[in-house]
Design a protein around this motif. Structure first.
Motif, short mmCIF file in Angstrom:
data_model
loop_
_atom_site.label_atom_id
_atom_site.label_comp_id
_atom_site.label_asym_id
_atom_site.label_seq_id
_atom_site.Cartn_x
_atom_site.Cartn_y
_atom_site.Cartn_z
N UNK A 1 4.59 22.37 10.60
CA UNK A 1 3.60 21.61 9.29
C UNK A 1 3.37 20.06 10.20
N UNK A 2 2.38 19.36 10.46
CA UNK A 2 1.77 18.20 10.86
C UNK A 2 2.21 17.31 9.65
N UNK A 3 3.16 16.03 10.18
CA UNK A 3 2.83 15.20 9.32
C UNK A 3 2.29 14.49 8.75
N UNK A 4 1.19 13.66 8.00
CA UNK A 4 -0.28 13.67 7.89
C UNK A 4 0.67 11.98 8.22
N UNK A 5 -0.64 11.06 9.40
CA UNK A 5 -0.52 9.75 10.25
C UNK A 5 -1.21 8.90 8.92
N UNK A 6 -0.88 8.04 8.22
CA UNK A 6 -0.75 6.73 7.81
C UNK A 6 -0.26 5.52 8.21
N UNK A 7 -1.03 4.34 7.38
CA UNK A 7 -1.03 3.04 7.42
C UNK A 7 -0.92 2.77 5.87
N UNK A 8 0.45 1.58 6.06
CA UNK A 8 0.65 1.54 4.84
C UNK A 8 -0.03 -0.73 5.19
N UNK A 9 -1.13 -1.13 4.41
CA UNK A 9 -1.13 -2.45 4.24
C UNK A 9 -1.40 -3.18 3.04
N UNK A 10 -0.56 -4.63 3.39
CA UNK A 10 -0.73 -5.55 1.90
C UNK A 10 -2.46 -6.10 1.98
N UNK A 11 -3.23 -5.96 0.99
CA UNK A 11 -4.46 -6.10 0.49
C UNK A 11 -4.08 -7.71 -0.03
N UNK A 12 -2.73 -7.84 -0.50
CA UNK A 12 -2.53 -9.34 -0.83
C UNK A 12 -1.34 -9.25 -1.58
N UNK A 13 -0.08 -10.49 -1.79
CA UNK A 13 0.53 -10.68 -2.50
C UNK A 13 1.22 -12.17 -2.76
N UNK A 14 1.70 -11.80 -3.80
CA UNK A 14 2.24 -12.84 -4.36
C UNK A 14 3.80 -12.76 -5.03
N UNK A 15 4.50 -13.90 -5.32
CA UNK A 15 6.34 -13.24 -5.41
C UNK A 15 6.19 -12.57 -6.93
#
Length: 213
Positions: A1-15
């Motif tokens: 089974x092929x693993x899905x190809x995806x990306x992780x994007x940081x939309x916004x981040x504070x402490x």
């Protein structure tokens, strides 16, 4: 089974919070992955909390404190809300000493080299003009929630505390359709994470992913 190809994007981040997008995922994976990550983020990450308290002149939670506006139970409830940055191992003992006619906050706790109070503006109690407070706080690392009855006994004058160790306060998950070239049957997973400030949301998300791997 092929693993899905995806990306992780940081939309916004504070402490204290962050919004992260994982996309594209095969249809149906968004809810599955999102719910799994949410469960691990809220219950399985290690954090620090007070497990025991020793208050000079107090032997149990229903005792009285001379010169303090609040009773012992009210003080303990406030102490439970203190959050720590602590990356060491083993137990840390912190102290709080204050005298006379003043409001006591978490900033009055003396940090150690390894353990630091994060929410220093947290109100704890108020002292009368001749009041005094002398407290020892025992801080430990663990995961999840441990009731006071399950904590180690340290003596008749040491009060055991309910402890919430999780550094993640809240997680919300949203899934919507997204397009990849001509295909629209993919999921976009958006995860919003609120922490106590001891860990960034992106770091918490990475740790949760590693636990699920």
């Amino acid at each position: 089974m092929l693993m899905p190809q995806f990306s992780l994007t940081v939309q916004e981040e504070t402490p204290l919070s962050g919004v992260y997008v994982i996309s594209p995922l095969p249809r149906g994976f968004g809810h599955t992955v999102g719910n799994m990550l949410r469960r691990v983020l809220l219950s399985s990450l290690e954090g620090a909390a007070i497990t025991h308290v020793k208050i000079k002149g107090v032997n149990h939670p229903f005792d009285s404190m001379s010169g303090v506006k609040e009773d012992v139970i009210a003080l303990l409830m406030q102490l439970k809300q203190i959050r720590f940055a602590y990356e060491g191992e083993g137990e840390q003992k912190l102290t709080l000493k204050k005298k006379g006619g003043a409001k006591v906050t978490a900033a009055d706790i003396e940090d150690s080299a390894l353990c630091t109070v994060l929410n220093k503006d947290l109100y704890l109690c108020e002292l009368a003009d001749k009041g005094a407070l002398d407290i020892e706080l025992y801080v430990n690392r663990n995961v999840g929630y441990i009731e006071a009855e399950q904590q180690e006994d340290k003596g008749f004058d040491v009060i055991k505390m309910d402890a919430v160790f999780s550094p993640v306060i809240a997680v919300t998950v949203a899934v919507e359709s997204t397009r990849v070239r001509r295909l629209t049957n993919n999921d976009k997973l958006t995860i919003s994470i609120t922490t106590d400030g001891s860990v960034l949301g992106s770091v918490a998300l990475k740790k949760a992913s590693e636990l699920l791997a």
